[in-house]
Structure formats: C-alpha cells, structure tokens
Design a protein around this motif. Structure first.
Motif: not given
Length: 135
Positions: A10-18
């Motif tokens: 659960i995170d709004d940072d797409e780079f972190f999530s990927i």
C-alpha cells in the motif's frame, strides 16, 4: 511456491511499488502480490476480499505518507476489521522518514510487526522470511 500465499503493498509511490515487487518475486516471497495506491483504495479492496470470502494477505507493506487516507488512518480503521479475519496479518510500515517518534507510534498498533526505512531491500525481506520460519 512463495513463503507467503499473498502479500500487499500500500503505497502511492509507483517506483517504490514496482521495485519492491521485483525484489519480492526474486526471493519468491509471495505467490500473489496485491497493490493499492492509497489507504482508502486498500480498505475498499480488502473489504471486497472479505465480502468474497477470500483470505486477506498475510503480509502488508504500508507507507505512512499518502494522500486522502494516510497509513495511520488506514491502520486505525483496519484494526476494526473482525479479529478472526486479521489476527494472522503482519504489517510492516515502510517509510522514508526515520523518526524515533514514528517508530514508537507504530508500536501502538497490534498488527504492526516492524518499521522498515525505504527502500525495501532483499536483506529486509530475508529478515521477514527468517522471522516467519522461526515462529
């Protein structure tokens, strides 16, 4: 087969999530990785799983700083879910903020297992796997 049947980011940072998904797949952490871009979206999605009688993820990686509904607000509402549906869940806060106050605040939530400073590394993931194997 992954160590955990499912986990959730659960995170709004797409780079972190990927980048986190890539690492999680490399170490065969989980068979199923759910991803939500914010606290409200996650609550809605997890409630949907409960309605469908689908087990909730065993591990949740939760960012604190998100728009609309932040991680603290998510935690407060999530801990109101039925006890039998969430007691198996371990939440790991993942944040770029290194703050003793935030780390202490995280301890107030029974489902929070640990506070991880971003980025999510293979070393941190392996510690989670090791702690699971020792329980």
């Amino acid at each position: 087969m992954g160590v955990f049947s499912s986990c959730c980011i659960i995170d709004d940072d797409e780079f972190f999530s990927i980048s986190s998904k890539i690492i999680l797949k490399q170490v065969d952490f989980s068979d199923n990785i759910l991803y939500y871009t914010g606290g409200q979206e996650a609550l809605d999605g997890l409630v949907g799983l409960l309605v469908e009688n689908v087990a909730l993820p065993t591990i949740i990686f939760l960012d604190l700083n998100m728009p609309k509904r932040d991680g603290w607000s998510f935690l407060k509402e999530f801990e109101e879910f039925p006890e039998e549906k969430i007691k198996h869940i371990q939440i790991y806060i993942v944040s770029s903020f290194i703050s003793p106050d935030l780390i202490e605040k995280a301890k107030d939530y029974k489902l929070v297992k640990d506070y991880i400073v971003k980025p999510l590394t293979e070393s941190a993931i392996n510690r989670i796997i090791s702690s699971q194997k020792s329980t």
